[in-house]
Design an enzyme around this catalytic site. Structure first.
Site, PDB file in Angstrom:
ATOM      1  N   GLU A 122       0.825  -1.151   0.029  1.00 54.84           N
ATOM      2  CA  GLU A 122       0.121   0.028   0.115  1.00 54.84           C
ATOM      3  C   GLU A 122       0.853   1.404  -0.228  1.00 54.84           C
ATOM      4  O   GLU A 122       1.917   1.351   0.531  1.00 54.84           O
ATOM      5  CB  GLU A 122      -0.980  -0.083   1.190  1.00 54.84           C
ATOM      6  CG  GLU A 122      -2.146  -1.125   0.995  1.00 54.84           C
ATOM      7  CD  GLU A 122      -2.907  -1.077   2.336  1.00 54.84           C
ATOM      8  OE1 GLU A 122      -4.256  -1.440   2.002  1.00 54.84           O
ATOM      9  OE2 GLU A 122      -2.418  -0.992   3.298  1.00 54.84           O
ATOM     10  N   CYS A 149       0.723  -2.617  15.588  1.00 61.12           N
ATOM     11  CA  CYS A 149       0.790  -2.239  14.399  1.00 61.12           C
ATOM     12  C   CYS A 149       0.309  -3.229  13.570  1.00 61.12           C
ATOM     13  O   CYS A 149       0.598  -4.299  13.530  1.00 61.12           O
ATOM     14  CB  CYS A 149       2.368  -2.174  13.915  1.00 61.12           C
ATOM     15  SG  CYS A 149       2.571  -1.793  12.104  1.00 61.12           S
ATOM     16  N   GLY A 200       6.580  -1.939   6.374  1.00 58.50           N
ATOM     17  CA  GLY A 200       7.999  -2.638   6.485  1.00 58.50           C
ATOM     18  C   GLY A 200       8.953  -1.954   7.058  1.00 58.50           C
ATOM     19  O   GLY A 200       8.646  -0.684   7.614  1.00 58.50           O
ATOM     20  N   GLU A 201      10.081  -2.431   7.297  1.00 59.60           N
ATOM     21  CA  GLU A 201      11.151  -1.786   7.915  1.00 59.60           C
ATOM     22  C   GLU A 201      12.316  -1.409   7.190  1.00 59.60           C
ATOM     23  O   GLU A 201      13.025  -2.365   6.757  1.00 59.60           O
ATOM     24  CB  GLU A 201      11.725  -2.792   9.308  1.00 59.60           C
ATOM     25  CG  GLU A 201      13.024  -2.152  10.010  1.00 59.60           C
ATOM     26  CD  GLU A 201      13.063  -0.862  10.235  1.00 59.60           C
ATOM     27  OE1 GLU A 201      12.063  -0.624  11.162  1.00 59.60           O
ATOM     28  OE2 GLU A 201      13.940  -0.008   9.741  1.00 59.60           O
ATOM     29  N   SER A 232      11.763   6.145   8.357  1.00 58.93           N
ATOM     30  CA  SER A 232      11.276   5.880   9.821  1.00 58.93           C
ATOM     31  C   SER A 232      11.677   4.385   9.985  1.00 58.93           C
ATOM     32  O   SER A 232      11.514   3.315   9.418  1.00 58.93           O
ATOM     33  CB  SER A 232       9.689   6.033  10.010  1.00 58.93           C
ATOM     34  OG  SER A 232       9.403   5.746  10.991  1.00 58.93           O
ATOM     35  N   SER A 254      10.757   5.292  15.599  1.00 57.16           N
ATOM     36  CA  SER A 254       9.479   4.877  16.154  1.00 57.16           C
ATOM     37  C   SER A 254       9.790   4.586  17.630  1.00 57.16           C
ATOM     38  O   SER A 254      10.261   3.541  18.159  1.00 57.16           O
ATOM     39  CB  SER A 254       9.065   3.757  15.663  1.00 57.16           C
ATOM     40  OG  SER A 254       8.645   4.121  14.394  1.00 57.16           O
ATOM     41  N   LEU A 255       9.782   5.617  18.582  1.00 61.73           N
ATOM     42  CA  LEU A 255      10.095   5.556  20.170  1.00 61.73           C
ATOM     43  C   LEU A 255       9.162   4.610  20.973  1.00 61.73           C
ATOM     44  O   LEU A 255       9.390   3.447  21.334  1.00 61.73           O
ATOM     45  CB  LEU A 255      10.890   6.848  20.719  1.00 61.73           C
ATOM     46  CG  LEU A 255      11.297   6.884  21.950  1.00 61.73           C
ATOM     47  CD1 LEU A 255      12.577   5.841  21.886  1.00 61.73           C
ATOM     48  CD2 LEU A 255      11.558   8.169  22.577  1.00 61.73           C
ATOM     49  N   HIS A 256       7.950   5.422  21.131  1.00 57.41           N
ATOM     50  CA  HIS A 256       6.657   5.002  21.763  1.00 57.41           C
ATOM     51  C   HIS A 256       6.712   4.577  23.214  1.00 57.41           C
ATOM     52  O   HIS A 256       5.594   4.363  23.685  1.00 57.41           O
ATOM     53  CB  HIS A 256       6.327   3.583  20.944  1.00 57.41           C
ATOM     54  CG  HIS A 256       6.189   3.853  19.366  1.00 57.41           C
ATOM     55  ND1 HIS A 256       5.502   5.014  18.746  1.00 57.41           N
ATOM     56  CD2 HIS A 256       6.478   3.142  18.267  1.00 57.41           C
ATOM     57  CE1 HIS A 256       5.522   4.902  17.585  1.00 57.41           C
ATOM     58  NE2 HIS A 256       6.093   3.747  17.192  1.00 57.41           N
ATOM     59  N   ASN A 331      -4.184   4.605  15.904  1.00 60.94           N
ATOM     60  CA  ASN A 331      -5.006   4.173  14.939  1.00 60.94           C
ATOM     61  C   ASN A 331      -5.559   2.672  15.063  1.00 60.94           C
ATOM     62  O   ASN A 331      -4.830   1.834  14.798  1.00 60.94           O
ATOM     63  CB  ASN A 331      -4.616   4.438  13.366  1.00 60.94           C
ATOM     64  CG  ASN A 331      -4.405   5.918  13.223  1.00 60.94           C
ATOM     65  OD1 ASN A 331      -5.195   6.698  13.284  1.00 60.94           O
ATOM     66  ND2 ASN A 331      -3.035   6.359  12.881  1.00 60.94           N
TER      67      ASN A 331
HETATM   68  N1  SAH Z   1       8.635   0.006  10.320  1.00 61.87           N
HETATM   69  C1  SAH Z   1       9.265   1.467  10.315  1.00 61.87           C
HETATM   70  C2  SAH Z   1       8.410   2.221   9.366  1.00 61.87           C
HETATM   71  C3  SAH Z   1       6.921   1.837   9.093  1.00 61.87           C
HETATM   72  S1  SAH Z   1       5.660   2.310  10.550  1.00 61.87           S
HETATM   73  C4  SAH Z   1       8.826   1.943  11.830  1.00 61.87           C
HETATM   74  O1  SAH Z   1       8.388   1.014  12.463  1.00 61.87           O
HETATM   75  O2  SAH Z   1       9.306   3.029  12.176  1.00 61.87           O
HETATM   76  C5  SAH Z   1       5.323   4.179  10.530  1.00 61.87           C
HETATM   77  C6  SAH Z   1       4.918   4.757  11.875  1.00 61.87           C
HETATM   78  O3  SAH Z   1       3.629   4.444  12.303  1.00 61.87           O
HETATM   79  C7  SAH Z   1       5.672   4.265  12.928  1.00 61.87           C
HETATM   80  O4  SAH Z   1       6.175   5.181  13.855  1.00 61.87           O
HETATM   81  C8  SAH Z   1       4.964   3.320  13.407  1.00 61.87           C
HETATM   82  O5  SAH Z   1       5.223   2.828  14.792  1.00 61.87           O
HETATM   83  C9  SAH Z   1       3.668   3.805  13.384  1.00 61.87           C
HETATM   84  N2  SAH Z   1       2.281   3.111  13.937  1.00 61.87           N
HETATM   85  C10 SAH Z   1       2.150   1.759  13.375  1.00 61.87           C
HETATM   86  N3  SAH Z   1       1.092   1.484  13.881  1.00 61.87           N
HETATM   87  C11 SAH Z   1       0.196   2.470  14.512  1.00 61.87           C
HETATM   88  C12 SAH Z   1      -0.879   2.323  14.593  1.00 61.87           C
HETATM   89  N4  SAH Z   1      -1.920   1.475  14.866  1.00 61.87           N
HETATM   90  N5  SAH Z   1      -1.404   3.842  15.241  1.00 61.87           N
HETATM   91  C13 SAH Z   1      -0.612   4.792  15.035  1.00 61.87           C
HETATM   92  N6  SAH Z   1       0.992   4.741  14.477  1.00 61.87           N
HETATM   93  C14 SAH Z   1       1.158   3.498  14.115  1.00 61.87           C
HETATM   94 FE1  SF4 Z   2       5.023  -2.053  11.989  1.00 58.59          FE
HETATM   95 FE2  SF4 Z   2       7.361  -0.594  11.711  1.00 58.59          FE
HETATM   96 FE3  SF4 Z   2       6.928  -2.350  13.936  1.00 58.59          FE
HETATM   97 FE4  SF4 Z   2       7.144  -3.105  11.371  1.00 58.59          FE
HETATM   98  S1  SF4 Z   2       8.714  -2.011  12.424  1.00 58.59           S
HETATM   99  S2  SF4 Z   2       5.791  -3.810  12.774  1.00 58.59           S
HETATM  100  S3  SF4 Z   2       5.739  -1.783  10.140  1.00 58.59           S
HETATM  101  S4  SF4 Z   2       5.707  -0.317  13.438  1.00 58.59           S
END
Ligand code: SAH
Ligand code: SF4
Length: 401
Positions: A122, A149, A200-201, A232, A254-256, A331
């Site tokens: 996508e 995710c 993807g990563e 990212s 993506s710290l979180h 989301n």
């Molecule tokens: N794999 C990479 C890039 C793709 S994800 C990464 O993890 O950074 C892109 C961003 O969307 C990341 O910051 C991820 O943590 C965030 N993300 C993933 N699932 C989500 C969700 N359900 N709601 C909000 N953000 C989300």
């Molecule tokens: Fe989702 Fe990024 Fe984690 Fe992969 S690395 S599972 S795309 S948030």
């Protein structure tokens, strides 16, 4: 006729008879790779640079999908190239448009196995006041399993080729009517920014991402500067410095979470590369400065990582790193094990972050109605075990009688 000529002629015959997908694609080749492909094809050495430039212009400034319109090349050469190489687009399975103008394309990649449909990815376009961001995928699915995710629940994984990464931008430009020249010389360019935040990563597909971004940022082509491209990562520490040195685009992490215990649960990769190591890699990111800050993404999960204590720790943790903070309201997706924090909680969290000097930290969710928001991406591609994939690939490698 030399042996080489005969070999070429044989190859052309074979290729002329071959279906499109079996011809190597020129999309996504870097300039040196493109010249190499053309030299293998038998073009005289001294013409290579010029011919590569003409083809580059056709693909990336005019949006051509065949050699026919490349009239700076002789008719004979165009026909020969057409028989040998492919420049067609990825297949669009569906295109959806959100009430907020966000657009999402479900794209099918070429299949490695005859008779089996290719995997799907996508791509999302997010228009905003004064800018337009294209969110691009780098893999089919993801090998990592972040628990919030949707993509992380999809198991079939393969890396996208550089051509498939670049191809997503070409598709968006087609749909937005951005050819010729992609608005390069005008103020009203529609795609102004690229983020590698789709499926993807990206740091697990390093070489292809690097090559794709070299093509995308080429000033004589798609011409999107590296400062407008953000990669990212969930925190693949050993590749972060290399990304800065070899790619040089903007970085998002993506710290979180602010402690290893919580981050281990949300981003299991943290067990391998804990927060302290990740932040060290950020401090050492080549080119990082106040003008080139690192974005820290922080998904707001109710009762998990959204307390005022967490907000204060976040600010403390990032002290000394030139950074931006992006709070992402979670989301939801079908079956997701979390809830988004209440709006009030997000505002209080954002206040702490704001007071520490970070401007407008909350990212408005876009395209939720078409499941195009962060972390909602997931095509219907089904799970395959490694053994199945290995078998399929072996089968695909057999010559077709
Ligand atoms: N794999 C990479 C890039 C793709 S994800 C990464 O993890 O950074 C892109 C961003 O969307 C990341 O910051 C991820 O943590 C965030 N993300 C993933 N699932 C989500 C969700 N359900 N709601 C909000 N953000 C989300
Ligand atoms: Fe989702 Fe990024 Fe984690 Fe992969 S690395 S599972 S795309 S948030």
């Amino acid at each position: 006729m030399t042996t080489l000529d005969i070999a070429h002629e044989k190859r052309e015959d074979a290729l002329a008879a071959a279906p499109r997908a079996l011809r190597p694609s020129l999309v996504g080749l870097t300039r040196p790779q493109l010249m190499e492909a053309l030299s293998g094809f038998g073009l005289p050495e001294k013409q290579l640079r010029m011919r590569a430039g003409q083809i580059w212009n056709g693909i990336y400034n005019r949006g051509l999908t065949s050699f026919e319109g490349m009239t700076t090349l002789s008719k004979e050469l165009r026909q020969k190239l057409e028989a040998a190489f492919d420049m067609s687009r990825l297949e669009i399975v569906t295109e959806q448009k959100s009430v907020d103008g966000t657009r999402k394309w479900l794209l099918r990649l070429p299949s490695a196995v005859p008779g089996v449909p290719g995997p799907e990815i996508e791509t999302v376009y997010i228009p905003e006041e004064g800018r337009g961001t294209l969110c691009v995928s780098s893999q089919v699915g993801c090998t990592l399993t972040c628990t919030f995710c949707h993509t992380g629940t999809q198991k079939l994984v393969r890396n996208l080729t550089a051509g498939e990464i670049v191809g997503q931008i070409l598709i968006a430009r087609d749909a937005l009517g951005e050819w010729p020249d992609g608005g390069r010389n005008s103020e009203d360019r529609l795609i102004t920014n690229i983020v590698l935040m789709g499926m993807g990563e990206p740091l697990y597909n390093f070489d292809n991402v690097r090559d794709a971004l070299e093509v995308v940022s080429d000033g004589e082509g798609l011409s999107l500067s590296k400062r407008r491209i953000t990669l990212s990562t969930s925190g693949v520490v050993p590749m972060i410095e290399k990304a800065g040195a070899d790619i040089g685009c903007m970085l998002a992490i993506s710290l979180h979470a602010v402690n290893d215990e919580t981050r281990n649960k949300l981003v299991p990769l943290n067990k391998k590369y804990p927060i302290a190591e990740l932040l060290d890699a950020c401090r050492n990111y080549p080119g990082v400065s106040n003008a080139r800050r690192i974005t820290f993404e922080y998904v707001m999960l109710k009762g998990v990582n959204d307390s005022l204590e967490d907000a204060k720790s976040l600010v403390r943790l990032l002290k000394g790193i030139p950074s931006k903070i992006n709070l992402i309201p979670f989301n939801p997706w079908p079956g997701s094990p979390y809830e988004c924090s209440d709006w009030e909680t997000i505002e209080k969290f954002a206040d702490v972050v704001n007071r520490a000097g970070y401007a407008s930290p909350v990212r408005t969710p876009r395209g939720r109605d078409i499941m195009a928001a962060c972390g909602q991406l997931k095509s219907d591609t089904v799970k395959k075990r490694a053994s199945e994939r290995f078998r399929d690939e072996k089968t695909a490698a057999q010559p077709i009688a």
